[in-house]
Design a protein around this motif. Structure first.
Motif, mmCIF file in Angstrom:
data_model
loop_
_atom_site.group_PDB
_atom_site.id
_atom_site.type_symbol
_atom_site.label_atom_id
_atom_site.label_comp_id
_atom_site.label_asym_id
_atom_site.label_seq_id
_atom_site.Cartn_x
_atom_site.Cartn_y
_atom_site.Cartn_z
ATOM 1 N N LEU A 34 -0.751 1.224 0.833
ATOM 2 C CA LEU A 34 0.324 1.335 0.262
ATOM 3 C C LEU A 34 0.803 0.190 -0.650
ATOM 4 O O LEU A 34 0.600 -1.092 -0.417
ATOM 5 C CB LEU A 34 1.541 1.071 1.532
ATOM 6 C CG LEU A 34 1.113 2.320 2.510
ATOM 7 C CD1 LEU A 34 2.116 2.073 3.699
ATOM 8 C CD2 LEU A 34 1.646 3.582 1.906
ATOM 9 N N HIS A 35 1.557 0.423 -1.589
ATOM 10 C CA HIS A 35 1.592 -0.443 -3.025
ATOM 11 C C HIS A 35 2.983 -0.396 -3.320
ATOM 12 O O HIS A 35 3.355 0.847 -3.370
ATOM 13 C CB HIS A 35 0.781 -0.205 -4.234
ATOM 14 C CG HIS A 35 -0.742 -0.449 -3.908
ATOM 15 N ND1 HIS A 35 -1.279 -1.636 -3.461
ATOM 16 C CD2 HIS A 35 -1.568 0.541 -3.782
ATOM 17 C CE1 HIS A 35 -2.606 -1.509 -3.426
ATOM 18 N NE2 HIS A 35 -2.797 -0.157 -3.285
ATOM 19 N N GLY A 36 3.749 -1.455 -3.741
ATOM 20 C CA GLY A 36 5.034 -1.612 -4.039
ATOM 21 C C GLY A 36 4.854 -1.551 -5.696
ATOM 22 O O GLY A 36 5.723 -2.077 -6.304
ATOM 23 N N ASN A 37 3.923 -1.266 -6.343
ATOM 24 C CA ASN A 37 3.680 -1.456 -7.606
ATOM 25 C C ASN A 37 4.232 -0.089 -8.468
ATOM 26 O O ASN A 37 3.946 1.102 -8.246
ATOM 27 C CB ASN A 37 2.212 -1.248 -8.056
ATOM 28 C CG ASN A 37 1.914 -1.639 -9.326
ATOM 29 O OD1 ASN A 37 2.312 -0.681 -10.466
ATOM 30 N ND2 ASN A 37 1.113 -2.581 -10.030
ATOM 31 N N PHE A 38 5.184 -0.687 -9.145
ATOM 32 C CA PHE A 38 6.149 0.656 -9.885
ATOM 33 C C PHE A 38 5.343 1.386 -10.788
ATOM 34 O O PHE A 38 5.578 2.719 -10.580
ATOM 35 C CB PHE A 38 7.267 -0.201 -10.804
ATOM 36 C CG PHE A 38 8.049 0.706 -11.628
ATOM 37 C CD1 PHE A 38 8.971 1.562 -10.666
ATOM 38 C CD2 PHE A 38 7.990 0.789 -12.736
ATOM 39 C CE1 PHE A 38 10.015 2.240 -11.472
ATOM 40 C CE2 PHE A 38 8.944 1.595 -13.620
ATOM 41 C CZ PHE A 38 9.780 2.575 -13.016
ATOM 42 N N PHE A 39 4.622 0.781 -11.667
ATOM 43 C CA PHE A 39 3.730 1.772 -12.366
ATOM 44 C C PHE A 39 2.873 2.537 -11.995
ATOM 45 O O PHE A 39 2.579 3.750 -12.154
ATOM 46 C CB PHE A 39 3.279 0.874 -13.646
ATOM 47 C CG PHE A 39 4.524 0.448 -14.379
ATOM 48 C CD1 PHE A 39 5.132 1.134 -15.446
ATOM 49 C CD2 PHE A 39 4.773 -1.160 -14.497
ATOM 50 C CE1 PHE A 39 6.000 0.444 -16.210
ATOM 51 C CE2 PHE A 39 5.502 -1.584 -15.380
ATOM 52 C CZ PHE A 39 6.576 -0.762 -16.012
ATOM 53 N N LEU A 40 1.974 2.098 -10.913
ATOM 54 C CA LEU A 40 0.941 2.565 -10.125
ATOM 55 C C LEU A 40 1.518 3.726 -9.386
ATOM 56 O O LEU A 40 0.790 4.944 -9.529
ATOM 57 C CB LEU A 40 0.258 1.598 -9.166
ATOM 58 C CG LEU A 40 -1.119 2.371 -8.331
ATOM 59 C CD1 LEU A 40 -1.949 2.657 -9.474
ATOM 60 C CD2 LEU A 40 -1.505 1.094 -7.563
#
Length: 141
Positions: free
Chosen positions: A74-80
């Protein structure tokens, strides 16, 4: 002849032992460690989450990239997250709403989720970091 005659603690143990052998119920409770309970809950949640993800009709494009659920991914990376879902910053998505070009800046190919995840050289580092090692053998429908 009793083996523990005269020893108070042992005689009490004998009484409880006899009572225990005559009982149909187990009347002792053993507390489970909180960590054990937490692990059981996590396993149960993951099994239910995987079943839901595997049988859902939604998100099949993302399922082809990540068929197994994982909280570690789980990532909070907007672009990813926009690339994985095919929304937002991707040129093919932008062209649907803003009449922008859908051609990738790397060359004469349409910039869509498939191109970014599987083809585009600009995203090689991202692939190695975020996508499964077998991503090259996957396809998007």
């Amino acid at each position: 002849m009793k083996a523990h005659i005269g020893t108070t603690g042992n005689e009490i143990a004998d009484v409880y032992t006899k009572q225990g052998t005559k009982s149909d119920n187990i009347d002792i409770q053993v507390k489970l460690p909180p960590k054990f309970i937490k692990n059981l809950i996590h396993k149960d949640i993951k099994v239910k989450w995987q079943h839901s993800w595997s049988t859902s009709e939604k998100g099949r494009e993302v399922f082809e990239i990540f068929p197994l659920v994982s909280a570690k991914r789980l990532h909070g990376n907007f672009f990813l997250n926009q690339i994985i879902t095919g929304l937002g910053v991707i040129a093919s998505y932008q062209s649907r709403f803003f009449k922008a070009t859908d051609i990738c800046s790397c060359g004469p190919m349409k910039e869509d989720r498939h191109h970014i995840i599987f083809v585009c050289n600009k995203w090689n580092d991202i692939r190695g970091t975020y996508f499964p090692s077998r991503y090259k053998t996957l396809t998007l429908k």
